[in-house]
Motif scaffolding. Structure first.
Motif, PDB file in Angstrom:
ATOM      1  N   ASN A 156       3.557 -14.283 -20.889  1.00 48.30           N
ATOM      2  CA  ASN A 156       3.829 -15.171 -19.747  1.00 48.30           C
ATOM      3  C   ASN A 156       3.460 -14.470 -18.426  1.00 48.30           C
ATOM      4  O   ASN A 156       4.316 -13.992 -17.694  1.00 48.30           O
ATOM      5  CB  ASN A 156       5.312 -15.555 -19.768  1.00 48.30           C
ATOM      6  CG  ASN A 156       5.659 -16.651 -18.763  1.00 48.30           C
ATOM      7  OD1 ASN A 156       4.842 -17.008 -17.914  1.00 48.30           O
ATOM      8  ND2 ASN A 156       6.874 -17.155 -18.847  1.00 48.30           N
ATOM      9  N   GLU A 157       2.149 -14.445 -18.157  1.00 48.36           N
ATOM     10  CA  GLU A 157       1.662 -13.715 -16.972  1.00 48.36           C
ATOM     11  C   GLU A 157       2.239 -14.249 -15.661  1.00 48.36           C
ATOM     12  O   GLU A 157       2.646 -13.457 -14.800  1.00 48.36           O
ATOM     13  CB  GLU A 157       0.134 -13.702 -16.923  1.00 48.36           C
ATOM     14  CG  GLU A 157      -0.523 -12.674 -17.849  1.00 48.36           C
ATOM     15  CD  GLU A 157      -0.026 -11.244 -17.666  1.00 48.36           C
ATOM     16  OE1 GLU A 157       0.279 -10.852 -16.527  1.00 48.36           O
ATOM     17  OE2 GLU A 157       0.072 -10.520 -18.679  1.00 48.36           O
ATOM     18  N   PRO A 158       2.301 -15.593 -15.454  1.00 43.87           N
ATOM     19  CA  PRO A 158       2.848 -16.065 -14.181  1.00 43.87           C
ATOM     20  C   PRO A 158       4.248 -15.516 -13.914  1.00 43.87           C
ATOM     21  O   PRO A 158       4.539 -15.008 -12.825  1.00 43.87           O
ATOM     22  CB  PRO A 158       2.880 -17.590 -14.343  1.00 43.87           C
ATOM     23  CG  PRO A 158       1.817 -17.883 -15.340  1.00 43.87           C
ATOM     24  CD  PRO A 158       1.806 -16.710 -16.278  1.00 43.87           C
ATOM     25  N   ALA A 159       5.119 -15.596 -14.929  1.00 46.97           N
ATOM     26  CA  ALA A 159       6.493 -15.121 -14.724  1.00 46.97           C
ATOM     27  C   ALA A 159       6.513 -13.606 -14.539  1.00 46.97           C
ATOM     28  O   ALA A 159       7.231 -13.084 -13.675  1.00 46.97           O
ATOM     29  CB  ALA A 159       7.358 -15.534 -15.912  1.00 46.97           C
ATOM     30  N   LYS A 160       5.709 -12.884 -15.329  1.00 52.41           N
ATOM     31  CA  LYS A 160       5.712 -11.413 -15.199  1.00 52.41           C
ATOM     32  C   LYS A 160       5.235 -10.980 -13.808  1.00 52.41           C
ATOM     33  O   LYS A 160       5.758 -10.039 -13.222  1.00 52.41           O
ATOM     34  CB  LYS A 160       4.837 -10.789 -16.298  1.00 52.41           C
ATOM     35  CG  LYS A 160       5.519 -10.822 -17.651  1.00 52.41           C
ATOM     36  CD  LYS A 160       4.921  -9.863 -18.673  1.00 52.41           C
ATOM     37  CE  LYS A 160       3.450  -9.815 -18.699  1.00 52.41           C
ATOM     38  NZ  LYS A 160       2.891  -8.827 -19.602  1.00 52.41           N
ATOM     39  N   GLN A 161       4.224 -11.703 -13.298  1.00 53.35           N
ATOM     40  CA  GLN A 161       3.729 -11.409 -11.934  1.00 53.35           C
ATOM     41  C   GLN A 161       4.849 -11.604 -10.916  1.00 53.35           C
ATOM     42  O   GLN A 161       5.067 -10.793 -10.026  1.00 53.35           O
ATOM     43  CB  GLN A 161       2.586 -12.359 -11.569  1.00 53.35           C
ATOM     44  CG  GLN A 161       1.296 -12.144 -12.311  1.00 53.35           C
ATOM     45  CD  GLN A 161       0.522 -10.962 -11.760  1.00 53.35           C
ATOM     46  OE1 GLN A 161       0.687 -10.605 -10.599  1.00 53.35           O
ATOM     47  NE2 GLN A 161      -0.295 -10.344 -12.589  1.00 53.35           N
ATOM     48  N   MET A 162       5.547 -12.726 -11.088  1.00 56.25           N
ATOM     49  CA  MET A 162       6.614 -13.050 -10.135  1.00 56.25           C
ATOM     50  C   MET A 162       7.722 -11.988 -10.202  1.00 56.25           C
ATOM     51  O   MET A 162       8.150 -11.458  -9.170  1.00 56.25           O
ATOM     52  CB  MET A 162       7.176 -14.435 -10.464  1.00 56.25           C
ATOM     53  CG  MET A 162       8.278 -14.892  -9.544  1.00 56.25           C
ATOM     54  SD  MET A 162       8.892 -16.501 -10.038  1.00 56.25           S
ATOM     55  CE  MET A 162       9.512 -16.148 -11.655  1.00 56.25           C
ATOM     56  N   TYR A 163       8.181 -11.661 -11.413  1.00 54.48           N
ATOM     57  CA  TYR A 163       9.265 -10.680 -11.544  1.00 54.48           C
ATOM     58  C   TYR A 163       8.823  -9.309 -11.003  1.00 54.48           C
ATOM     59  O   TYR A 163       9.596  -8.622 -10.341  1.00 54.48           O
ATOM     60  CB  TYR A 163       9.713 -10.551 -13.004  1.00 54.48           C
ATOM     61  CG  TYR A 163      10.337 -11.822 -13.557  1.00 54.48           C
ATOM     62  CD1 TYR A 163      11.330 -12.492 -12.855  1.00 54.48           C
ATOM     63  CD2 TYR A 163       9.935 -12.347 -14.786  1.00 54.48           C
ATOM     64  CE1 TYR A 163      11.904 -13.657 -13.357  1.00 54.48           C
ATOM     65  CE2 TYR A 163      10.509 -13.502 -15.297  1.00 54.48           C
ATOM     66  CZ  TYR A 163      11.479 -14.149 -14.579  1.00 54.48           C
ATOM     67  OH  TYR A 163      12.049 -15.294 -15.070  1.00 54.48           O
ATOM     68  N   GLY A 164       7.555  -8.949 -11.291  1.00 52.13           N
ATOM     69  CA  GLY A 164       7.045  -7.659 -10.797  1.00 52.13           C
ATOM     70  C   GLY A 164       7.098  -7.603  -9.280  1.00 52.13           C
ATOM     71  O   GLY A 164       7.462  -6.588  -8.688  1.00 52.13           O
ATOM     72  N   GLY A 165       6.768  -8.733  -8.631  1.00 50.14           N
ATOM     73  CA  GLY A 165       6.793  -8.805  -7.171  1.00 50.14           C
ATOM     74  C   GLY A 165       8.196  -8.648  -6.603  1.00 50.14           C
ATOM     75  O   GLY A 165       8.361  -8.310  -5.430  1.00 50.14           O
ATOM     76  N   PHE A 166       9.196  -8.903  -7.431  1.00 52.10           N
ATOM     77  CA  PHE A 166      10.585  -8.762  -6.989  1.00 52.10           C
ATOM     78  C   PHE A 166      11.209  -7.445  -7.432  1.00 52.10           C
ATOM     79  O   PHE A 166      12.423  -7.274  -7.354  1.00 52.10           O
ATOM     80  CB  PHE A 166      11.430  -9.932  -7.506  1.00 52.10           C
ATOM     81  CG  PHE A 166      11.360 -11.155  -6.628  1.00 52.10           C
ATOM     82  CD1 PHE A 166      12.363 -11.409  -5.705  1.00 52.10           C
ATOM     83  CD2 PHE A 166      10.297 -12.030  -6.713  1.00 52.10           C
ATOM     84  CE1 PHE A 166      12.308 -12.526  -4.887  1.00 52.10           C
ATOM     85  CE2 PHE A 166      10.229 -13.153  -5.896  1.00 52.10           C
ATOM     86  CZ  PHE A 166      11.235 -13.399  -4.969  1.00 52.10           C
ATOM     87  N   GLY A 167      10.392  -6.546  -7.913  1.00 55.32           N
ATOM     88  CA  GLY A 167      10.892  -5.206  -8.225  1.00 55.32           C
ATOM     89  C   GLY A 167      11.492  -5.048  -9.619  1.00 55.32           C
ATOM     90  O   GLY A 167      12.167  -4.056  -9.882  1.00 55.32           O
ATOM     91  N   PHE A 168      11.268  -6.018 -10.515  1.00 56.30           N
ATOM     92  CA  PHE A 168      11.747  -5.853 -11.897  1.00 56.30           C
ATOM     93  C   PHE A 168      10.834  -4.872 -12.627  1.00 56.30           C
ATOM     94  O   PHE A 168       9.621  -4.925 -12.456  1.00 56.30           O
ATOM     95  CB  PHE A 168      11.718  -7.195 -12.645  1.00 56.30           C
ATOM     96  CG  PHE A 168      12.856  -8.116 -12.304  1.00 56.30           C
ATOM     97  CD1 PHE A 168      13.970  -8.197 -13.118  1.00 56.30           C
ATOM     98  CD2 PHE A 168      12.793  -8.903 -11.164  1.00 56.30           C
ATOM     99  CE1 PHE A 168      15.020  -9.048 -12.799  1.00 56.30           C
ATOM    100  CE2 PHE A 168      13.837  -9.763 -10.840  1.00 56.30           C
ATOM    101  CZ  PHE A 168      14.952  -9.837 -11.655  1.00 56.30           C
ATOM    102  N   VAL A 169      11.442  -4.017 -13.450  1.00 56.47           N
ATOM    103  CA  VAL A 169      10.639  -3.059 -14.220  1.00 56.47           C
ATOM    104  C   VAL A 169      10.976  -3.190 -15.712  1.00 56.47           C
ATOM    105  O   VAL A 169      12.111  -3.499 -16.069  1.00 56.47           O
ATOM    106  CB  VAL A 169      10.875  -1.593 -13.757  1.00 56.47           C
ATOM    107  CG1 VAL A 169      10.315  -1.363 -12.369  1.00 56.47           C
ATOM    108  CG2 VAL A 169      12.353  -1.227 -13.803  1.00 56.47           C
ATOM    109  N   PRO A 170       9.986  -2.934 -16.591  1.00 59.37           N
ATOM    110  CA  PRO A 170      10.233  -3.054 -18.033  1.00 59.37           C
ATOM    111  C   PRO A 170      11.181  -1.975 -18.532  1.00 59.37           C
ATOM    112  O   PRO A 170      11.071  -0.817 -18.117  1.00 59.37           O
ATOM    113  CB  PRO A 170       8.847  -2.860 -18.669  1.00 59.37           C
ATOM    114  CG  PRO A 170       7.869  -2.919 -17.558  1.00 59.37           C
ATOM    115  CD  PRO A 170       8.580  -2.602 -16.284  1.00 59.37           C
ATOM    116  N   MET A 171      12.130  -2.358 -19.378  1.00 59.30           N
ATOM    117  CA  MET A 171      13.090  -1.417 -19.947  1.00 59.30           C
ATOM    118  C   MET A 171      12.911  -1.273 -21.459  1.00 59.30           C
ATOM    119  O   MET A 171      13.213  -0.235 -22.019  1.00 59.30           O
ATOM    120  CB  MET A 171      14.535  -1.893 -19.694  1.00 59.30           C
ATOM    121  CG  MET A 171      14.892  -2.049 -18.247  1.00 59.30           C
ATOM    122  SD  MET A 171      14.672  -0.534 -17.324  1.00 59.30           S
ATOM    123  CE  MET A 171      16.001   0.451 -17.991  1.00 59.30           C
ATOM    124  N   ALA A 172      12.508  -2.330 -22.123  1.00 65.33           N
ATOM    125  CA  ALA A 172      12.381  -2.293 -23.587  1.00 65.33           C
ATOM    126  C   ALA A 172      11.486  -3.440 -24.044  1.00 65.33           C
ATOM    127  O   ALA A 172      11.219  -4.367 -23.268  1.00 65.33           O
ATOM    128  CB  ALA A 172      13.762  -2.440 -24.225  1.00 65.33           C
TER     129      ALA A 172
END
Ligand SMILES: CC(C)(COP(=O)(O)OP(=O)(O)OC[C@H]1O[C@@H](n2cnc3c(N)ncnc32)[C@H](O)[C@@H]1OP(=O)(O)O)[C@@H](O)C(=O)NCCC(=O)NCCS
Length: 331
Positions: free
Chosen positions: A291-307
Motif C-alpha cells: 500500500n504505497e499511498p498509505a506508506k508514503q503518507m505515514y512516512g511523511g508523518f514520521g512513522f518508522v517500521p518496527m516489524a
C-alpha cells in the motif's frame, strides 16, 4: 482426529503458560518465549474482549504441538502456532492439531482465520499452507514516537498545512447516531484500496466494525469522521492499547472522490492530536506493505517500521462440520 495417535487437549491454568512459551517463541532462536513476553500476553488475554483457547498434543511437559486460538468479536479467528522442528514441536502433530482446530471451529461459522508469521518463518509457512491457509499480504508494523523528546513535530510541512482549506468541514464522533455514516464511509474507502484488498467482501460491515471495536480498549471518542461540505470524506479509528502508553491506529480510510486533497493528512493529524491530549507515547499501526499511498503518507508523518509479518488466510468450506470433543485431561 487420528494420525499421531495422540489427541488434541484443550489446556488451562498453568499449562497455558507452556503453550504461550511455544507460540510466542521467535522462530529460529531455539528458545521458548521469556517470562516478560508471556506476562504481557497474559495481561492482554485478561483485558481483551476476545475469547481464546489454548491447545496441545502430547504430554504437558513436552508437547509435540501447541496452538493458541483468539476469537475477537466480528467472527474471525487468529491462530498462533509454534515453529515445527523447534522446541520439540513435530510437524505431523502440529499439522494434525491445526486441522483439528479448524474442523472444531467450523460449526461457529466464522468468516475466516488468520495467522501472522515472520516473513522468514519457512517452517510455519509450510505448516499453514499444508493446513489450507494461503498468503494474504505482507504487513509492516509502523510506529510514531509521540514522547515530548521526539524530534518529529507530527505535522507535515507548513506548505502542506496551508493547502488544507476544507470549506464547511466538521469532525463527527462515533455513536449509535453516526454508526451508519461510519459504516458507509469505511465501506466506500475500500474502493481502489491497496490495503489487503483480498479481504474485501469477506464479512459484513457490522462484523468489520465489531472487529475494529475489539482492538485494544474501545473508546468511541477516538473514532473520528471528517465531513466536508456536509459529506463524509473519511474516518480514522484509534484504540488505546493495554500497556497504557500506546494507541493503535486500527483503520483509516478516505472516500475515493476525496483522495489526494489532504483529507488523509487531516485525519492523521487529528489522530496525533488526540494521542497528545491523552499523553500517549506511541502511535502504532499495521499496513499492507503493497500500500504505497498509505506508506508514503505515514512516512511523511514520521512513522518508522518496527516489524514485519506475513498474514495468512484460511476460509472454511461452506459445508458445516460438527465440532469434535476435545479433552481437558493430560496425555
Ligand atoms: C491512504 C489514504 C488514506 C490517503 O488519503 P489521502 O486523502 O489521499 O491522503 P492525502 O491527500 O492527505 O496525501 C497525503 C500523502 O499521502 C501520500 N499519497 C496519497 N495518495 C498517494 C498515491 N496515490 N500515491 C502515492 N502517494 C500517495 C502522499 O505522500 C501524500 O502527500 P503529498 O500529497 O504531499 O504527495 C487513501 O488513499 C485511502 O483511503 N486509501 C484506501 C484505504 C487505506 O489504504 N487506508 C490505510 C489503511 S492502513
Amino acid at each position: 482426529m487420528s494420525g499421531s495417535g495422540l489427541w488434541p487437549h484443550r489446556v488451562d491454568g498453568a499449562e497455558v503458560t507452556k503453550v504461550l512459551a511455544l507460540v510466542l517463541a521467535e522462530p529460529g532462536a531455539g528458545l521458548r518465549a521469556g517470562p516478560s513476553a508471556i506476562r504481557s500476553f497474559k495481561r492482554y488475554l485478561r483485558q481483551s474482549t476476545s475469547r481464546w483457547e489454548a491447545f496441545r498434543i502430547g504430554g504437558p511437559g513436552s508437547p509435540a504441538a501447541a496452538a493458541l486460538v483468539l476469537l475477537p468479536k466480528g467472527r474471525t479467528m487468529l491462530l498462533m502456532v509454534p515453529t515445527p522442528g523447534e522446541l520439540g514441536i513435530e510437524l505431523t502433530a502440529q499439522l494434525e492439531l491445526v486441522r483439528a482446530i479448524l474442523a472444531a471451529y467450523a460449526a461457529e461459522q466464522l468468516h475466516f482465520a488468520q495467522a501472522l508469521i515472520p516473513p522468514e518463518a519457512s517452517a510455519q509457512k509450510c505448516l499453514l499452507e499444508a493446513a489450507g491457509f494461503r498468503r494474504l499480504a505482507p504487513l509492516v508494523y509502523l510506529q510514531r514516537d509521540l514522547s515530548p523528546q521526539a524530534t518529529h513535530c507530527g505535522q507535515r510541512s507548513s506548505t502542506q498545512e496551508s493547502t488544507l482549506s476544507f470549506a464547511e468541514s466538521e469532525w463527527v464522533t462515533f455513536s449509535a447516531q453516526t454508526y451508519s455514516e461510519f459504516a458507509a464511509t469505511i465501506l466506500a474507502s475500500y474502493e481502489g484500496s491497496r490495503d489487503c484488498p483480498e479481504l474485501a467482501g469477506l464479512r459484513p460491515i457490522e462484523d468489520i466494525l465489531a472487529g475494529h471495536q475489539a482492538a485494544g480498549r474501545f473508546d468511541p471518542g477516538l473514532w473520528q469522521l471528517l465531513r466536508i461540505g456536509g459529506k463524509a470524506a473519511g474516518c480514522v479509528l484509534l484504540a488505546p492499547l493495554f500497556d497504557q502508553l500506546s494507541v493503535e491506529l486500527v483503520y483509516m480510510g478516505v472516500r475515493p472522490e476525496f483522495r489526494r486533497r489532504g483529507v488523509g493528512s487531516a485525519l492523521l493529524r487529528r489522530a496525533i492530536e488526540q494521542c497528545w491530549e491523552r499523553g500517549t507515547r506511541r502511535l502504532t499501526l499495521a499496513v499492507d506493505d503493497r500500500n504505497e499511498p498509505a506508506k508514503q503518507m505515514y512516512g511523511g508523518f514520521g512513522f518508522v517500521p518496527m516489524a514485519r509479518r506475513d498474514a495468512y488466510l484460511y476460509h472454511w468450506p461452506r459445508v458445516s462440520v460438527g465440532r469434535p470433543a476435545t479433552s481437558g485431561s493430560g496425555g
